[in-house]
Design a protein around this motif. Structure first.
Motif, PDB file in Angstrom:
ATOM      1  N   ASP A 158      -1.149  -3.561   0.140  1.00 41.14           N
ATOM      2  CA  ASP A 158       0.145  -2.630   0.360  1.00 41.14           C
ATOM      3  C   ASP A 158      -0.332  -1.284  -0.475  1.00 41.14           C
ATOM      4  O   ASP A 158       0.009  -0.390   0.417  1.00 41.14           O
ATOM      5  CB  ASP A 158       0.933  -2.468   0.291  1.00 41.14           C
ATOM      6  N   THR A 159      -1.119  -0.851  -1.814  1.00 46.27           N
ATOM      7  CA  THR A 159      -1.757   0.286  -1.913  1.00 46.27           C
ATOM      8  C   THR A 159      -2.866   0.843  -0.908  1.00 46.27           C
ATOM      9  O   THR A 159      -2.817   2.207  -1.161  1.00 46.27           O
ATOM     10  CB  THR A 159      -2.424  -0.555  -3.170  1.00 46.27           C
ATOM     11  N   PRO A 178      -0.872   1.316   3.050  1.00 45.86           N
ATOM     12  CA  PRO A 178       0.901   1.640   2.657  1.00 45.86           C
ATOM     13  C   PRO A 178       1.732   2.369   4.040  1.00 45.86           C
ATOM     14  O   PRO A 178       1.227   2.154   4.668  1.00 45.86           O
ATOM     15  CB  PRO A 178       0.917   2.566   1.631  1.00 45.86           C
ATOM     16  N   GLY A 195       3.118  -1.273   6.287  1.00 48.90           N
ATOM     17  CA  GLY A 195       2.300  -1.372   5.469  1.00 48.90           C
ATOM     18  C   GLY A 195       1.477  -2.981   5.281  1.00 48.90           C
ATOM     19  O   GLY A 195       2.772  -3.858   5.999  1.00 48.90           O
ATOM     20  N   PRO A 219       3.508   3.401  -7.317  1.00 44.31           N
ATOM     21  CA  PRO A 219       2.801   3.209  -6.586  1.00 44.31           C
ATOM     22  C   PRO A 219       1.009   3.882  -6.581  1.00 44.31           C
ATOM     23  O   PRO A 219       0.297   4.512  -6.353  1.00 44.31           O
ATOM     24  CB  PRO A 219       3.701   3.949  -5.498  1.00 44.31           C
TER      25      PRO A 219
END
Length: 203
Positions: free
Chosen positions: A65-66, A69, A75, A125
C-alpha cells in the motif's frame, strides 16, 4: 487476465527484467525441494514453504500500500495484495528466494525500528514512504551492478509482487485500469490521451 499476460505486464513496468519465480508461475507448480536452505555456510533459521502468518500478511499489505497507495482509486491494501504476495512466495519461489524475501521483511522492520522507534506497520505513511524510497534506490543500484550469479534484491521481489498482485486484482483491473469484459469489436489501435487510464487485458 492469465498468468503469462500478468507476468509480461509487470516485467514491462519494471524495465523488462524477468520476475523471480516466473517459471513456477507459468507452470503452476511449486518447487519441490523443501529442505532448509544453507546460506553463507550456516543453516538458515527459516524452513521454506512455511505459511505466512496473519501479522506477516498485514505487514505485506502495508508495504504494497505504500508502493501503491489510495489515490482516486483504492490502494493495494484494499485489493488484498499482501495475501497474494504471501501465496506467490510460498508456492512459486525457490527456497533460496523465499529466505531472501523473508529476511527482507525482517530488515525492513529493523530499519523502521531504528529510524522511527516503532514498527513499520505503526509508522506514519510518510515514514514508510521515506524508508521504502531509500530501499528502492538501493535495490535499483544493486540490480544494475549485480552479476548473473547474485540473487535478486529482496525489495525488488516485493515491488514485483506488489505490482502484479494489484494490477491482476479486481480493483486493479476494473478501477485502476479500464476494462470491458466482452467488447463489441476488436480495435487493435485506439488513440490514447495522456492521463487516461490504460485498458486492462481481456480475462
Amino acid at each position: 487476465m492469465d498468468r503469462r499476460e500478468a507476468l509480461k505486464r509487470v516485467s514491462a513496468l519494471l524495465g523488462g527484467a524477468a520476475l523471480v519465480g516466473s517459471s513456477a508461475l507459468w507452470s503452476g507448480c511449486a518447487p519441490k525441494d523443501a529442505a532448509t536452505v544453507s546460506e553463507g555456510g550456516a543453516m538458515a533459521p527459516f524452513t521454506p514453504f512455511t505459511p505466512f502468518t496473519v501479522e506477516e500478511i498485514a505487514f505485506l499489505d502495508e508495504v504494497a500500500d505504500t508502493i501503491l497507495p489510495e489515490t482516486t482509486t483504492p490502494g493495494a491494501k484494499a485489493a488484498q495484495t499482501g495475501a497474494l504476495m504471501a501465496i506467490m512466495v510460498t508456492d512459486a519461489y525457490e527456497p533460496k528466494d523465499q529466505v531472501i524475501f523473508r529476511d527482507g521483511m525482517t530488515k525492513i522492520e529493523a530499519a523502521a525500528q531504528a529510524a522511527n522507534k516503532t514498527s513499520f506497520v505503526a509508522s506514519t505513511p510518510a515514514q514508510r514512504l521515506s524508508l521504502l524510497e531509500g530501499l528502492d534506490k538501493e535495490q535499483h543500484a544493486y540490480m544494475q551492478s549485480r552479476t548473473g550469479d547474485q540473487p535478486t534484491h529482496y525489495f525488488r521481489m516485493m515491488k514485483e509482487l506488489s505490482l502484479m498482485g494489484y494490477f491482476t486484482s479486481e480493483i486493479g483491473v476494473t478501477q485502476a485500469q479500464r476494462y470491458v469484459e466482452s467488447p463489441g469489436r476488436y480495435d487493435p489501435c485506439l488513440p490514447h490521451v495522456e492521463g487516461e487510464r490504460s485498458w486492462a487485458a481481456h480475462a
